[in-house]
Write a protein that holds these residues in place. Structure first.
Motif, PDB file in Angstrom:
ATOM      1  N   ALA A   9       0.838  -1.204   0.000  1.00 53.02           N
ATOM      2  CA  ALA A   9       0.000   0.000   0.000  1.00 53.02           C
ATOM      3  C   ALA A   9       0.868   1.247   0.000  1.00 53.02           C
ATOM      4  N   SER A  10       0.393   2.264  -0.694  1.00 53.67           N
ATOM      5  CA  SER A  10       1.088   3.552  -0.704  1.00 53.67           C
ATOM      6  C   SER A  10       0.412   4.494   0.291  1.00 53.67           C
ATOM      7  N   GLY A  28     -22.531   7.967  10.611  1.00 49.77           N
ATOM      8  CA  GLY A  28     -23.017   7.238  11.784  1.00 49.77           C
ATOM      9  C   GLY A  28     -22.831   5.741  11.692  1.00 49.77           C
ATOM     10  N   ARG A  29     -22.058   5.262  10.735  1.00 49.76           N
ATOM     11  CA  ARG A  29     -21.831   3.826  10.597  1.00 49.76           C
ATOM     12  C   ARG A  29     -20.757   3.324  11.561  1.00 49.76           C
ATOM     13  N   LEU A  30     -19.878   4.190  12.000  1.00 49.76           N
ATOM     14  CA  LEU A  30     -18.828   3.848  12.956  1.00 49.76           C
ATOM     15  C   LEU A  30     -18.922   4.792  14.149  1.00 49.76           C
ATOM     16  N   ASP A  31     -18.627   4.261  15.351  1.00 49.88           N
ATOM     17  CA  ASP A  31     -18.546   5.171  16.498  1.00 49.88           C
ATOM     18  C   ASP A  31     -17.108   5.702  16.574  1.00 49.88           C
ATOM     19  N   ILE A  32     -16.876   6.614  17.477  1.00 47.77           N
ATOM     20  CA  ILE A  32     -15.578   7.297  17.521  1.00 47.77           C
ATOM     21  C   ILE A  32     -14.440   6.330  17.850  1.00 47.77           C
ATOM     22  N   GLU A  33     -14.681   5.352  18.736  1.00 47.62           N
ATOM     23  CA  GLU A  33     -13.624   4.406  19.095  1.00 47.62           C
ATOM     24  C   GLU A  33     -13.253   3.520  17.908  1.00 47.62           C
ATOM     25  N   GLU A  34     -14.288   3.027  17.216  1.00 47.53           N
ATOM     26  CA  GLU A  34     -14.037   2.157  16.067  1.00 47.53           C
ATOM     27  C   GLU A  34     -13.353   2.935  14.944  1.00 47.53           C
ATOM     28  N   PHE A  35     -13.784   4.187  14.729  1.00 48.07           N
ATOM     29  CA  PHE A  35     -13.138   5.014  13.718  1.00 48.07           C
ATOM     30  C   PHE A  35     -11.670   5.223  14.065  1.00 48.07           C
ATOM     31  N   ASP A  36     -11.380   5.511  15.325  1.00 46.06           N
ATOM     32  CA  ASP A  36     -10.002   5.742  15.749  1.00 46.06           C
ATOM     33  C   ASP A  36      -9.152   4.483  15.583  1.00 46.06           C
ATOM     34  N   GLU A  37      -9.703   3.321  15.974  1.00 45.89           N
ATOM     35  CA  GLU A  37      -8.961   2.063  15.816  1.00 45.89           C
ATOM     36  C   GLU A  37      -8.670   1.767  14.346  1.00 45.89           C
ATOM     37  N   ARG A  38      -9.699   1.917  13.496  1.00 45.94           N
ATOM     38  CA  ARG A  38      -9.514   1.607  12.069  1.00 45.94           C
ATOM     39  C   ARG A  38      -8.593   2.609  11.393  1.00 45.94           C
ATOM     40  N   MET A  39      -8.669   3.871  11.803  1.00 49.09           N
ATOM     41  CA  MET A  39      -7.787   4.871  11.211  1.00 49.09           C
ATOM     42  C   MET A  39      -6.333   4.564  11.571  1.00 49.09           C
ATOM     43  N   TYR A  43      -3.249   3.536   8.832  1.00 45.95           N
ATOM     44  CA  TYR A  43      -1.929   4.146   8.689  1.00 45.95           C
ATOM     45  C   TYR A  43      -0.806   3.147   8.961  1.00 45.95           C
ATOM     46  N   ALA A  44      -1.110   2.055   9.681  1.00 42.89           N
ATOM     47  CA  ALA A  44      -0.108   1.024   9.943  1.00 42.89           C
ATOM     48  C   ALA A  44      -0.148  -0.101   8.912  1.00 42.89           C
TER      49      ALA A  44
END
Length: 148
Positions: A9-10, A28-39, A43-44
């Motif tokens: 991935a680039s 509203g499909r993701l809550d803030i915790e899930e968004f933070d984990e996936r984000m 990046y990793a």
């Protein structure tokens, strides 16, 4: 499973996935915790497969590899904002077919032109000007009501 999952991935791919996650969070499909984990996971991520797993449960999938020269992925069709209306049943009776008419400006332009000619030649008294405007407005309103 896609065959190009092992491709590295680039940064552009990671940014596209984070943008898709942000849209899902905003919708509203993701809550803030899930968004933070996936984000953080985006990046990793090292490969396209890692990135795809982060958005597999979302309605739209981001396009990866748009920055690769010579690769032109098929653009995804945008999701409709609403369910399309069912098509009307075919009928042979022309009376039953819905008719959509465009509004013609001629219904306003002709009375306006007549009014301008009468006023400019002085053949229309000032009190008649007001009466003429009221009649034109009422005719326009009644024509509009009959069309709907």
């Amino acid at each position: 499973m896609a065959t190009d999952d092992p491709i590295r991935a680039s940064d552009a791919d990671r940014d596209v996935v984070v943008a898709a996650l942000r849209e899902a969070y905003t919708a509203g499909r993701l809550d803030i915790e899930e968004f933070d984990e996936r984000m953080s996971a985006a990046y990793a991520s090292k490969t396209w497969g890692d990135l795809r797993r982060l958005t597999i449960d979302l309605p739209t999938q981001p396009l990866l590899g748009t920055d690769v020269p010579g690769r032109h992925p098929e653009p995804q069709a945008p999701m409709p904002l609403h369910r399309p209306l069912p098509a009307p049943a075919p009928t042979d009776d022309p009376q039953e077919l819905p008719v959509r008419r465009r509004r013609s400006p001629i219904g306003v332009l002709i009375p306006l032109a007549v009014w301008i000619l009468l006023v400019s030649h002085g053949t229309l008294a000032p009190g008649m000007v007001f009466l003429f405007i009221v009649v034109v407005v009422l005719v326009s309103i009644s024509a509009s009501i009959r069309r709907h």
